[in-house]
Scaffold this motif. Structure first.
Motif, PDB file in Angstrom:
ATOM      1  N   GLU A 147      36.348 -71.309 -10.436  1.00 29.21           N
ATOM      2  CA  GLU A 147      35.511 -70.347  -9.734  1.00 29.21           C
ATOM      3  C   GLU A 147      35.647 -70.458  -8.212  1.00 29.21           C
ATOM      4  O   GLU A 147      35.330 -69.517  -7.489  1.00 29.21           O
ATOM      5  CB  GLU A 147      34.048 -70.536 -10.123  1.00 29.21           C
ATOM      6  CG  GLU A 147      33.772 -70.247 -11.585  1.00 29.21           C
ATOM      7  CD  GLU A 147      32.349 -70.584 -11.985  1.00 29.21           C
ATOM      8  OE1 GLU A 147      31.502 -70.831 -11.090  1.00 29.21           O
ATOM      9  OE2 GLU A 147      32.076 -70.613 -13.200  1.00 29.21           O
ATOM     10  N   ASN A 148      36.095 -71.607  -7.715  1.00 27.20           N
ATOM     11  CA  ASN A 148      36.188 -71.868  -6.277  1.00 27.20           C
ATOM     12  C   ASN A 148      37.534 -72.487  -5.928  1.00 27.20           C
ATOM     13  O   ASN A 148      37.588 -73.633  -5.482  1.00 27.20           O
ATOM     14  CB  ASN A 148      35.062 -72.815  -5.843  1.00 27.20           C
ATOM     15  CG  ASN A 148      33.703 -72.305  -6.223  1.00 27.20           C
ATOM     16  OD1 ASN A 148      33.175 -71.406  -5.599  1.00 27.20           O
ATOM     17  ND2 ASN A 148      33.140 -72.866  -7.278  1.00 27.20           N
ATOM     18  N   PRO A 149      38.640 -71.761  -6.105  1.00 26.44           N
ATOM     19  CA  PRO A 149      39.966 -72.369  -5.924  1.00 26.44           C
ATOM     20  C   PRO A 149      40.269 -72.813  -4.497  1.00 26.44           C
ATOM     21  O   PRO A 149      41.099 -73.694  -4.297  1.00 26.44           O
ATOM     22  CB  PRO A 149      40.927 -71.267  -6.372  1.00 26.44           C
ATOM     23  CG  PRO A 149      40.155 -70.006  -6.252  1.00 26.44           C
ATOM     24  CD  PRO A 149      38.729 -70.357  -6.496  1.00 26.44           C
ATOM     25  N   MET A 150      39.596 -72.256  -3.514  1.00 28.30           N
ATOM     26  CA  MET A 150      39.860 -72.625  -2.121  1.00 28.30           C
ATOM     27  C   MET A 150      39.010 -73.810  -1.657  1.00 28.30           C
ATOM     28  O   MET A 150      39.228 -74.342  -0.582  1.00 28.30           O
ATOM     29  CB  MET A 150      39.626 -71.428  -1.191  1.00 28.30           C
ATOM     30  CG  MET A 150      40.554 -70.252  -1.489  1.00 28.30           C
ATOM     31  SD  MET A 150      42.294 -70.678  -1.425  1.00 28.30           S
ATOM     32  CE  MET A 150      42.512 -70.924   0.309  1.00 28.30           C
ATOM     33  N   SER A 151      38.059 -74.236  -2.467  1.00 27.45           N
ATOM     34  CA  SER A 151      37.248 -75.406  -2.117  1.00 27.45           C
ATOM     35  C   SER A 151      38.089 -76.661  -2.252  1.00 27.45           C
ATOM     36  O   SER A 151      39.091 -76.683  -2.958  1.00 27.45           O
ATOM     37  CB  SER A 151      36.037 -75.518  -3.049  1.00 27.45           C
ATOM     38  OG  SER A 151      35.137 -74.478  -2.829  1.00 27.45           O
ATOM     39  N   SER A 152      37.637 -77.724  -1.620  1.00 26.51           N
ATOM     40  CA  SER A 152      38.333 -79.005  -1.762  1.00 26.51           C
ATOM     41  C   SER A 152      37.775 -79.743  -2.970  1.00 26.51           C
ATOM     42  O   SER A 152      36.685 -79.440  -3.460  1.00 26.51           O
ATOM     43  CB  SER A 152      38.142 -79.851  -0.500  1.00 26.51           C
ATOM     44  OG  SER A 152      36.782 -80.238  -0.379  1.00 26.51           O
ATOM     45  N   LEU A 153      38.522 -80.719  -3.444  1.00 23.98           N
ATOM     46  CA  LEU A 153      38.043 -81.557  -4.544  1.00 23.98           C
ATOM     47  C   LEU A 153      36.780 -82.288  -4.124  1.00 23.98           C
ATOM     48  O   LEU A 153      35.848 -82.445  -4.923  1.00 23.98           O
ATOM     49  CB  LEU A 153      39.124 -82.548  -4.972  1.00 23.98           C
ATOM     50  CG  LEU A 153      38.719 -83.535  -6.066  1.00 23.98           C
ATOM     51  CD1 LEU A 153      38.322 -82.800  -7.339  1.00 23.98           C
ATOM     52  CD2 LEU A 153      39.834 -84.521  -6.337  1.00 23.98           C
ATOM     53  N   GLU A 154      36.700 -82.717  -2.884  1.00 25.83           N
ATOM     54  CA  GLU A 154      35.514 -83.413  -2.392  1.00 25.83           C
ATOM     55  C   GLU A 154      34.293 -82.507  -2.481  1.00 25.83           C
ATOM     56  O   GLU A 154      33.213 -82.945  -2.875  1.00 25.83           O
ATOM     57  CB  GLU A 154      35.747 -83.900  -0.954  1.00 25.83           C
ATOM     58  CG  GLU A 154      34.680 -84.818  -0.424  1.00 25.83           C
ATOM     59  CD  GLU A 154      33.485 -84.068   0.132  1.00 25.83           C
ATOM     60  OE1 GLU A 154      32.385 -84.646   0.144  1.00 25.83           O
ATOM     61  OE2 GLU A 154      33.626 -82.909   0.553  1.00 25.83           O
ATOM     62  N   THR A 155      34.453 -81.235  -2.145  1.00 26.31           N
ATOM     63  CA  THR A 155      33.344 -80.273  -2.252  1.00 26.31           C
ATOM     64  C   THR A 155      32.937 -80.104  -3.707  1.00 26.31           C
ATOM     65  O   THR A 155      31.747 -80.032  -4.025  1.00 26.31           O
ATOM     66  CB  THR A 155      33.750 -78.916  -1.648  1.00 26.31           C
ATOM     67  OG1 THR A 155      34.086 -79.109  -0.277  1.00 26.31           O
ATOM     68  CG2 THR A 155      32.635 -77.899  -1.760  1.00 26.31           C
ATOM     69  N   ALA A 156      33.923 -80.061  -4.599  1.00 25.43           N
ATOM     70  CA  ALA A 156      33.627 -79.949  -6.026  1.00 25.43           C
ATOM     71  C   ALA A 156      32.835 -81.167  -6.503  1.00 25.43           C
ATOM     72  O   ALA A 156      31.854 -81.028  -7.251  1.00 25.43           O
ATOM     73  CB  ALA A 156      34.917 -79.804  -6.825  1.00 25.43           C
ATOM     74  N   LEU A 157      33.232 -82.355  -6.067  1.00 26.79           N
ATOM     75  CA  LEU A 157      32.524 -83.567  -6.458  1.00 26.79           C
ATOM     76  C   LEU A 157      31.102 -83.592  -5.895  1.00 26.79           C
ATOM     77  O   LEU A 157      30.169 -84.024  -6.577  1.00 26.79           O
ATOM     78  CB  LEU A 157      33.292 -84.802  -6.006  1.00 26.79           C
ATOM     79  CG  LEU A 157      34.485 -85.156  -6.874  1.00 26.79           C
ATOM     80  CD1 LEU A 157      35.429 -86.106  -6.148  1.00 26.79           C
ATOM     81  CD2 LEU A 157      34.020 -85.758  -8.190  1.00 26.79           C
ATOM     82  N   THR A 158      30.941 -83.134  -4.681  1.00 25.21           N
ATOM     83  CA  THR A 158      29.602 -83.062  -4.091  1.00 25.21           C
ATOM     84  C   THR A 158      28.719 -82.132  -4.912  1.00 25.21           C
ATOM     85  O   THR A 158      27.564 -82.458  -5.221  1.00 25.21           O
ATOM     86  CB  THR A 158      29.677 -82.587  -2.629  1.00 25.21           C
ATOM     87  OG1 THR A 158      30.487 -83.507  -1.891  1.00 25.21           O
ATOM     88  CG2 THR A 158      28.300 -82.494  -2.009  1.00 25.21           C
TER      89      THR A 158
END
Length: 155
Positions: free
Chosen positions: A123-134
């Motif tokens: 859903e958020n391909p431009m986000s970073s993995l760190e943002t996903a983990l947060t």
């Protein structure tokens, strides 16, 4: 006494503020800065182990193209291991530095966490993995394990 409390308060506030800069930013190391799109492209084989993976081209023509950069089949596994190590380190650090938290992932297994991150990243391909983990930690915070052992109730 008030002076001592004021000094202690400033020391506490300054230590909390050292985690980020004045703009609210902080450095991200490792694969945490990579995009969710990159994460999803690496996790496909991990999440779908029964699907066939394209075989390596061992034709004599491919061997003659020595000037082209060769990619090793192990690169994908190594890259996934880098992501896996980053995720485990992030969650471990979260567990260490968050009050009343034994395990932020609660009863979730590793594959469940990867699937959650994969869904977020779709859903958020431009986000970073760190943002996903947060966002993962925000989403599962209420379901976290607060102690290492279940609380016994009654006798």
């Amino acid at each position: 006494m008030k002076f001592l409390l004021t000094v202690f308060g400033f020391l506490f506030i300054s230590n909390a503020a050292m985690a980020i800069d004045k703009s609210g930013n902080y450095a991200i190391w490792g694969v945490g800065m990579k995009s969710c799109f990159a994460f999803n492209s690496i996790t496909i084989n991990y999440l779908n182990p029964n699907e066939e993976v394209e075989e390596k081209n061992d034709s004599w023509i491919s061997k003659l193209k020595f000037w082209e950069k060769e990619t090793d089949e192990n690169d994908e596994v190594e890259n996934f291991d880098k992501y896996r190590s980053y995720i485990k380190g992030y969650l471990t650090a979260y567990n260490i530095f968050t009050e009343d938290t034994y395990s932020i992932s609660g009863i979730m297994k590793e594959k469940d966490v990867i699937e959650w991150l994969n869904n977020y990243c779709e859903e958020n391909p431009m986000s970073s993995l760190e943002t996903a983990l947060t966002n993962f930690t925000f989403d599962v915070y209420d379901k976290r394990m607060k102690t290492s052992r279940p609380v016994r109730r009654g006798f």
